[in-house]
Scaffold this motif. Structure first.
Motif, PDB file in Angstrom:
ATOM      1  N   UNK A 100     -11.624 -71.671 -47.106  1.00  7.29           N
ATOM      2  CA  UNK A 100     -10.593 -70.649 -47.024  1.00  7.29           C
ATOM      3  C   UNK A 100      -9.854 -70.752 -45.692  1.00  7.29           C
ATOM      4  N   UNK A 101      -8.548 -70.647 -45.755  1.00  7.60           N
ATOM      5  CA  UNK A 101      -7.732 -70.579 -44.542  1.00  7.60           C
ATOM      6  C   UNK A 101      -6.909 -69.298 -44.563  1.00  7.60           C
ATOM      7  N   UNK A 102      -6.865 -68.637 -43.416  1.00  7.04           N
ATOM      8  CA  UNK A 102      -6.154 -67.379 -43.288  1.00  7.04           C
ATOM      9  C   UNK A 102      -5.177 -67.474 -42.114  1.00  7.04           C
ATOM     10  N   UNK A 103      -3.948 -67.029 -42.337  1.00  2.00           N
ATOM     11  CA  UNK A 103      -2.939 -67.071 -41.287  1.00  2.00           C
ATOM     12  C   UNK A 103      -2.242 -65.726 -41.203  1.00  2.00           C
ATOM     13  N   UNK A 104      -2.415 -65.068 -40.052  1.00  5.67           N
ATOM     14  CA  UNK A 104      -1.797 -63.761 -39.848  1.00  5.67           C
ATOM     15  C   UNK A 104      -0.401 -63.908 -39.238  1.00  5.67           C
ATOM     16  N   UNK A 105       0.429 -62.918 -39.489  1.00  2.00           N
ATOM     17  CA  UNK A 105       1.755 -62.844 -38.880  1.00  2.00           C
ATOM     18  C   UNK A 105       2.194 -61.395 -38.835  1.00  2.00           C
ATOM     19  N   UNK A 106       3.245 -61.126 -38.046  1.00  2.00           N
ATOM     20  CA  UNK A 106       3.826 -59.796 -38.026  1.00  2.00           C
ATOM     21  C   UNK A 106       3.511 -58.958 -36.804  1.00  2.00           C
ATOM     22  N   UNK A 107       2.677 -59.474 -35.928  1.00  5.65           N
ATOM     23  CA  UNK A 107       2.384 -58.721 -34.715  1.00  5.65           C
ATOM     24  C   UNK A 107       3.584 -58.679 -33.778  1.00  5.65           C
ATOM     25  N   UNK A 108       3.446 -57.891 -32.721  1.00  4.33           N
ATOM     26  CA  UNK A 108       4.522 -57.790 -31.750  1.00  4.33           C
ATOM     27  C   UNK A 108       4.353 -56.605 -30.836  1.00  4.33           C
ATOM     28  N   UNK A 109       5.415 -56.310 -30.111  1.00  2.00           N
ATOM     29  CA  UNK A 109       5.448 -55.184 -29.170  1.00  2.00           C
ATOM     30  C   UNK A 109       6.249 -54.050 -29.790  1.00  2.00           C
ATOM     31  N   UNK A 110       5.680 -52.865 -29.793  1.00  2.00           N
ATOM     32  CA  UNK A 110       6.350 -51.709 -30.386  1.00  2.00           C
ATOM     33  C   UNK A 110       6.050 -50.483 -29.540  1.00  2.00           C
ATOM     34  N   UNK A 111       6.971 -49.539 -29.532  1.00  2.00           N
ATOM     35  CA  UNK A 111       6.738 -48.294 -28.812  1.00  2.00           C
ATOM     36  C   UNK A 111       5.834 -47.371 -29.614  1.00  2.00           C
ATOM     37  N   UNK A 112       5.161 -46.499 -28.926  1.00  2.00           N
ATOM     38  CA  UNK A 112       4.320 -45.503 -29.581  1.00  2.00           C
ATOM     39  C   UNK A 112       5.149 -44.731 -30.604  1.00  2.00           C
ATOM     40  N   UNK A 113       4.552 -44.515 -31.758  1.00  2.00           N
ATOM     41  CA  UNK A 113       5.249 -43.845 -32.841  1.00  2.00           C
ATOM     42  C   UNK A 113       5.946 -44.796 -33.797  1.00  2.00           C
ATOM     43  N   UNK A 114       6.046 -46.043 -33.417  1.00  2.00           N
ATOM     44  CA  UNK A 114       6.709 -47.038 -34.234  1.00  2.00           C
ATOM     45  C   UNK A 114       5.815 -47.611 -35.318  1.00  2.00           C
ATOM     46  N   UNK A 115       6.343 -48.614 -36.013  1.00  2.00           N
ATOM     47  CA  UNK A 115       5.630 -49.220 -37.139  1.00  2.00           C
ATOM     48  C   UNK A 115       5.670 -50.743 -37.046  1.00  2.00           C
ATOM     49  N   UNK A 116       4.659 -51.354 -37.616  1.00  2.00           N
ATOM     50  CA  UNK A 116       4.602 -52.795 -37.803  1.00  2.00           C
ATOM     51  C   UNK A 116       3.947 -53.070 -39.141  1.00  2.00           C
ATOM     52  N   UNK A 117       4.286 -54.221 -39.715  1.00  2.00           N
ATOM     53  CA  UNK A 117       3.636 -54.660 -40.935  1.00  2.00           C
ATOM     54  C   UNK A 117       3.049 -56.047 -40.700  1.00  2.00           C
ATOM     55  N   UNK A 118       1.740 -56.131 -40.796  1.00  2.00           N
ATOM     56  CA  UNK A 118       1.047 -57.403 -40.659  1.00  2.00           C
ATOM     57  C   UNK A 118       0.878 -58.041 -42.032  1.00  2.00           C
ATOM     58  N   UNK A 119       0.946 -59.361 -42.050  1.00  2.00           N
ATOM     59  CA  UNK A 119       0.703 -60.122 -43.265  1.00  2.00           C
ATOM     60  C   UNK A 119      -0.371 -61.160 -42.994  1.00  2.00           C
ATOM     61  N   UNK A 120      -1.091 -61.518 -44.039  1.00  2.00           N
ATOM     62  CA  UNK A 120      -2.113 -62.551 -43.925  1.00  2.00           C
ATOM     63  C   UNK A 120      -2.046 -63.418 -45.178  1.00  2.00           C
TER      64      UNK A 120
END
Length: 122
Positions: free
Chosen positions: A2-22
């Motif tokens: 199995x191989x897993x590759x994450x993406x979607x991280x970053x810098x965000x201000x408090x209260x903000x949103x991010x969506x991670x994918x794998x």
């Protein structure tokens, strides 16, 4: 293997949103439980959320319940983590993990991605 590759991280201000994918490859995706873990500097890796082989069984750490949502698209071999109302204490490296059985401990999971950094500024 199995191989897993994450993406979607970053810098965000408090209260903000991010969506991670794998992205998952190497085996049959629907046979695997998928989990998200995170690790802050100087701390142990901790459980965030997991989703069962289908989409009807999810589980969250108390610290993220109501703010994060895990989902999976079995047609795309991908698991997601939607993170809303982010807090500085959510900062860390987020890891995707896969296992044949349900679990919430890091030791329960056989396969890991390399992680993606999430930084939440105050």
């Amino acid at each position: 293997q199995v191989q897993l590759v994450e993406s979607g991280g970053g810098l965000v201000q408090a209260g903000g949103s991010l969506r991670l994918s794998c992205g998952f490859s190497g085996r049959t995706f629907i046979n695997y439980v998928m989990g998200w873990f995170r690790q802050a500097p100087g701390k142990e890796r901790e459980f965030v959320s997991r989703i069962s082989w289908t989409t009807d069984n999810t589980y969250y750490a108390d610290s993220v319940k109501g703010r994060f949502t895990i989902s999976r698209d079995n047609a795309k071999n991908t698991v997601y983590l939607q993170m809303n109302s982010l807090k500085p204490e959510d900062t860390g490296v987020y890891y995707c993990a896969a296992n044949r059985y349900l679990g919430i401990r890091a030791g329960d999971y056989d396969y890991w991605g390399h992680g993606t950094q999430v930084t939440v500024s105050s």
